[in-house]
Enzyme design. Sequence first.
Site, PDB file in Angstrom:
ATOM      1  N   ARG A 294       0.580   5.578  16.371  1.00 53.14           N
ATOM      2  CA  ARG A 294       0.507   6.912  15.772  1.00 53.14           C
ATOM      3  C   ARG A 294       0.076   7.923  16.807  1.00 53.14           C
ATOM      4  NH1 ARG A 294      -2.415   5.358  10.049  1.00 53.14           N
ATOM      5  NH2 ARG A 294      -3.826   4.110  11.281  1.00 53.14           N
TER       6      ARG A 294
ATOM      7  N   ARG B 118      -8.534  -6.747  13.787  1.00 51.00           N
ATOM      8  CA  ARG B 118      -7.569  -6.044  14.613  1.00 51.00           C
ATOM      9  C   ARG B 118      -8.312  -4.860  15.194  1.00 51.00           C
ATOM     10  NH1 ARG B 118      -3.853  -7.396  17.612  1.00 51.00           N
ATOM     11  NH2 ARG B 118      -2.287  -5.787  17.803  1.00 51.00           N
TER      12      ARG B 118
ATOM     13  N   GLU C  42      -2.847   6.349  19.202  1.00 55.99           N
ATOM     14  CA  GLU C  42      -3.572   5.179  18.677  1.00 55.99           C
ATOM     15  C   GLU C  42      -2.817   3.915  19.083  1.00 55.99           C
ATOM     16  OE1 GLU C  42      -4.670   5.632  14.512  1.00 55.99           O
ATOM     17  OE2 GLU C  42      -4.286   3.510  14.191  1.00 55.99           O
TER      18      GLU C  42
ATOM     19  N   ASP D 257     -10.483   1.274   1.690  1.00 62.13           N
ATOM     20  CA  ASP D 257     -10.418   2.688   2.032  1.00 62.13           C
ATOM     21  C   ASP D 257     -11.767   3.315   1.672  1.00 62.13           C
ATOM     22  OD1 ASP D 257      -7.914   2.924   3.134  1.00 62.13           O
ATOM     23  OD2 ASP D 257      -6.908   3.218   1.220  1.00 62.13           O
TER      24      ASP D 257
ATOM     25  N   TYR E 250     -10.176  -4.816   3.315  1.00 66.68           N
ATOM     26  CA  TYR E 250      -9.439  -3.653   3.813  1.00 66.68           C
ATOM     27  C   TYR E 250      -9.737  -2.447   2.904  1.00 66.68           C
ATOM     28  CZ  TYR E 250      -5.050  -1.730   5.918  1.00 66.68           C
ATOM     29  OH  TYR E 250      -4.096  -1.009   6.586  1.00 66.68           O
TER      30      TYR E 250
ATOM     31  N   ARG F   3       9.401   5.951  -3.566  1.00 63.37           N
ATOM     32  CA  ARG F   3       9.669   6.919  -4.646  1.00 63.37           C
ATOM     33  C   ARG F   3      11.112   7.365  -4.645  1.00 63.37           C
ATOM     34  NH1 ARG F   3       5.330  10.205  -2.365  1.00 63.37           N
ATOM     35  NH2 ARG F   3       3.395   9.368  -3.225  1.00 63.37           N
TER      36      ARG F   3
ATOM     37  N   ARG G 141       0.824  -1.208   0.000  1.00 65.43           N
ATOM     38  CA  ARG G 141       0.000   0.000   0.000  1.00 65.43           C
ATOM     39  C   ARG G 141       0.860   1.261   0.000  1.00 65.43           C
ATOM     40  NH1 ARG G 141      -5.238  -0.102   2.600  1.00 65.43           N
ATOM     41  NH2 ARG G 141      -4.733   1.754   3.805  1.00 65.43           N
TER      42      ARG G 141
HETATM   43  P1  FAD Z   1     -18.085   1.145   9.188  1.00 68.31           P
HETATM   44  O1  FAD Z   1     -17.670   2.563   9.229  1.00 68.31           O
HETATM   45  O2  FAD Z   1     -17.434   0.187  10.116  1.00 68.31           O
HETATM   46  O3  FAD Z   1     -19.668   1.103   9.418  1.00 68.31           O
HETATM   47  C1  FAD Z   1     -20.362  -0.045   9.812  1.00 68.31           C
HETATM   48  C2  FAD Z   1     -21.435   0.392  10.789  1.00 68.31           C
HETATM   49  O4  FAD Z   1     -22.270  -0.733  11.074  1.00 68.31           O
HETATM   50  C3  FAD Z   1     -20.877   0.863  12.120  1.00 68.31           C
HETATM   51  O5  FAD Z   1     -21.349   2.170  12.397  1.00 68.31           O
HETATM   52  C4  FAD Z   1     -21.402  -0.151  13.122  1.00 68.31           C
HETATM   53  O6  FAD Z   1     -21.726   0.432  14.386  1.00 68.31           O
HETATM   54  C5  FAD Z   1     -22.639  -0.655  12.422  1.00 68.31           C
HETATM   55  N1  FAD Z   1     -23.045  -1.991  12.849  1.00 68.31           N
HETATM   56  C6  FAD Z   1     -22.315  -3.119  12.836  1.00 68.31           C
HETATM   57  N2  FAD Z   1     -23.030  -4.158  13.318  1.00 68.31           N
HETATM   58  C7  FAD Z   1     -24.248  -3.662  13.611  1.00 68.31           C
HETATM   59  C8  FAD Z   1     -25.427  -4.241  14.157  1.00 68.31           C
HETATM   60  N3  FAD Z   1     -25.504  -5.547  14.476  1.00 68.31           N
HETATM   61  N4  FAD Z   1     -26.498  -3.446  14.359  1.00 68.31           N
HETATM   62  C9  FAD Z   1     -26.448  -2.119  14.051  1.00 68.31           C
HETATM   63  N5  FAD Z   1     -25.362  -1.530  13.535  1.00 68.31           N
HETATM   64  C10 FAD Z   1     -24.271  -2.290  13.318  1.00 68.31           C
HETATM   65  N6  FAD Z   1      -9.866   5.080   4.702  1.00 68.31           N
HETATM   66  C11 FAD Z   1      -9.380   6.061   3.903  1.00 68.31           C
HETATM   67  O7  FAD Z   1      -9.843   6.201   2.763  1.00 68.31           O
HETATM   68  N7  FAD Z   1      -8.404   6.920   4.333  1.00 68.31           N
HETATM   69  C12 FAD Z   1      -7.871   6.837   5.581  1.00 68.31           C
HETATM   70  O8  FAD Z   1      -6.990   7.626   5.933  1.00 68.31           O
HETATM   71  C13 FAD Z   1      -8.347   5.813   6.433  1.00 68.31           C
HETATM   72  N8  FAD Z   1      -7.844   5.688   7.669  1.00 68.31           N
HETATM   73  C14 FAD Z   1      -8.333   4.729   8.488  1.00 68.31           C
HETATM   74  C15 FAD Z   1      -7.825   4.658   9.785  1.00 68.31           C
HETATM   75  C16 FAD Z   1      -8.324   3.722  10.655  1.00 68.31           C
HETATM   76  C17 FAD Z   1      -7.789   3.664  12.052  1.00 68.31           C
HETATM   77  C18 FAD Z   1      -9.334   2.813  10.231  1.00 68.31           C
HETATM   78  C19 FAD Z   1      -9.866   1.772  11.158  1.00 68.31           C
HETATM   79  C20 FAD Z   1      -9.836   2.879   8.953  1.00 68.31           C
HETATM   80  C21 FAD Z   1      -9.349   3.838   8.062  1.00 68.31           C
HETATM   81  N9  FAD Z   1      -9.864   3.974   6.779  1.00 68.31           N
HETATM   82  C22 FAD Z   1      -9.376   4.945   5.955  1.00 68.31           C
HETATM   83  C23 FAD Z   1     -10.953   3.089   6.273  1.00 68.31           C
HETATM   84  C24 FAD Z   1     -12.369   3.669   6.514  1.00 68.31           C
HETATM   85  O9  FAD Z   1     -12.571   3.844   7.905  1.00 68.31           O
HETATM   86  C25 FAD Z   1     -13.402   2.689   5.953  1.00 68.31           C
HETATM   87  O10 FAD Z   1     -13.182   2.521   4.578  1.00 68.31           O
HETATM   88  C26 FAD Z   1     -14.858   3.106   6.138  1.00 68.31           C
HETATM   89  O11 FAD Z   1     -15.106   3.738   7.348  1.00 68.31           O
HETATM   90  C27 FAD Z   1     -15.731   1.864   6.050  1.00 68.31           C
HETATM   91  O12 FAD Z   1     -17.086   2.204   6.035  1.00 68.31           O
HETATM   92  P2  FAD Z   1     -18.174   1.065   6.262  1.00 68.31           P
HETATM   93  O13 FAD Z   1     -19.496   1.738   6.158  1.00 68.31           O
HETATM   94  O14 FAD Z   1     -17.902  -0.086   5.384  1.00 68.31           O
HETATM   95  O15 FAD Z   1     -17.913   0.514   7.724  1.00 68.31           O
HETATM   96  N1  UDP Z   2       3.724   0.778   7.814  1.00 62.98           N
HETATM   97  C1  UDP Z   2       4.971   0.707   8.373  1.00 62.98           C
HETATM   98  N2  UDP Z   2       5.534   1.828   8.882  1.00 62.98           N
HETATM   99  C2  UDP Z   2       4.908   3.028   8.876  1.00 62.98           C
HETATM  100  C3  UDP Z   2       3.623   3.093   8.305  1.00 62.98           C
HETATM  101  C4  UDP Z   2       3.060   1.952   7.779  1.00 62.98           C
HETATM  102  O1  UDP Z   2       5.579  -0.355   8.400  1.00 62.98           O
HETATM  103  O2  UDP Z   2       5.482   4.022   9.374  1.00 62.98           O
HETATM  104  C5  UDP Z   2       3.135  -0.473   7.276  1.00 62.98           C
HETATM  105  C6  UDP Z   2       2.243  -1.190   8.303  1.00 62.98           C
HETATM  106  O3  UDP Z   2       2.412  -2.571   8.118  1.00 62.98           O
HETATM  107  C7  UDP Z   2       0.841  -0.790   7.884  1.00 62.98           C
HETATM  108  C8  UDP Z   2       1.007  -0.741   6.358  1.00 62.98           C
HETATM  109  O4  UDP Z   2       2.321  -0.226   6.160  1.00 62.98           O
HETATM  110  O5  UDP Z   2      -0.122  -1.724   8.287  1.00 62.98           O
HETATM  111  C9  UDP Z   2      -0.009   0.122   5.664  1.00 62.98           C
HETATM  112  O6  UDP Z   2       0.080   1.428   6.186  1.00 62.98           O
HETATM  113  P1  UDP Z   2      -1.124   2.416   6.141  1.00 62.98           P
HETATM  114  O7  UDP Z   2      -0.677   3.728   6.673  1.00 62.98           O
HETATM  115  O8  UDP Z   2      -1.730   2.363   4.805  1.00 62.98           O
HETATM  116  O9  UDP Z   2      -2.083   1.723   7.222  1.00 62.98           O
HETATM  117  P2  UDP Z   2      -3.535   2.097   7.746  1.00 62.98           P
HETATM  118  O10 UDP Z   2      -3.790   3.531   7.433  1.00 62.98           O
HETATM  119  O11 UDP Z   2      -4.442   1.174   7.047  1.00 62.98           O
HETATM  120  O12 UDP Z   2      -3.418   1.832   9.191  1.00 62.98           O
END
Ligand code: FAD
Ligand code: UDP
Length: 365
Positions: A279, A248, A299, A349, A347, A175, A171
Amino acid sequence: MKKYDYLIVGAGLFGAVFAREAMNRGKTCLVVDKCDHIAGNIYTKEVEGIQVHVYGAHIFHTSNKTVWEYAQKYADFNHYINTPIANYKGELYNMPFNMHTFYQMWGVTTPEAARAKIEEQRAEITGEPQNLEEQAISLVGRDIYEKLVKGYTEKQWGRSCTELPAFIIKRLPVRYTFDNNYFNDPYQGIPKEGYTAMVERLLEGADIRLNTDYLENKAELDALADTVLYTGCIDEYYGYCYGELEYRSLRFESETLDMPNYQGVAVVNYNEREVPFTRLIEHKHFNFGTQEKTVITREYPATWEKGMRPYYPVNNEKNQALFARYQALAANEDKVIFGGRLGHYKYYDMDKVIEAALALVEEEL
Ligand code: FAD
Ligand code: UDP
């Protein structure tokens, strides 16, 4: 009692996009979420005038113009570009891996010298990389692997890099230019008013019930709609009949500090194993904030157990095989559709979530 065309389980991004499109096509939607707020993982809330990303840093980035234009309809995006810093035992490195990083690591000043250094170090990997460790060494060499990948990744995923799939690290861009942009995508930004406001707009016109667990009220809720879109965990839906998929989890610790600028950048990764968090984010920098105070969040990765938020699917072979069995059950449903990061166990985004939701709309509506 009112009957809806769709019952949407989960007010996250997937459910919200689907609801919007269904309503645009004249369908009625009831959206339920077990949380006390909408927006799922992209939930933001205002603290001290700052949009706080409650479930971790969320930067919208995409190379899909249609998705970008779609998102613009529901939010005014700023021009934020993610340029995180990695802190390894007090040494600071630019991420993702680029000429700045190579200079900081080895003092090399030209792409040619950086390539030579990496070539020398990647020679230990012969053949196709079989796991994350081999993949990382093959991409950036052992020095960077040891300092910037190993500790961070093993904390994040709770297992050794030799037991993790190679694709996770792919991911990240590598560069040979001086370019700290974490993403290669041409479109990037953050909604100025936060993601919650964006999801609110998507959900406009839907009936919403918060604090409502679908699985605990299944019969009653099913009776209210013709079709169910379920965006929760697929294994939970089926009562874990084949066993639990692995996720996770994360724990967030936030503080409001009486200072205008704590770390000078939105995201600092803490890459050594000994620091327990991965982070530290300073939310105001996502929006170029100039408030007097600042909000920071550490985090911490956590092992997922039932009842915790399942932030990341763990897409290794074992889980993929188990997911395939649940998917086979899902294929036989005629009233329930599965979607989102948890329903598809992928996974995704945010841009991929929008893409997948729009694809489902094409199929379904
Ligand atoms: P969710 O947001 O998980 O929504 C599912 C919903 O279903 C939840 O609100 C939950 O409460 C509800 N639910 C589940 N079971 C039930 C039930 N039985 N009854 C009622 N409600 C229920 N993406 C990016 O593009 N850029 C980023 O920088 C980025 N950073 C991230 C950082 C972190 C730490 C994480 C965890 C994810 C990140 N993502 C990022 C990914 C992004 O969060 C997801 O792509 C997106 O939120 C997924 O949306 P979703 O609707 O599929 O799931
Ligand atoms: N990663 C790493 N070092 C860093 C940042 C990311 O080794 O400083 C690795 C780590 O395994 C992570 C993966 O690259 O799970 C993808 O990173 P990304 O920032 O895309 O993770 P996310 O936003 O999904 O947590």
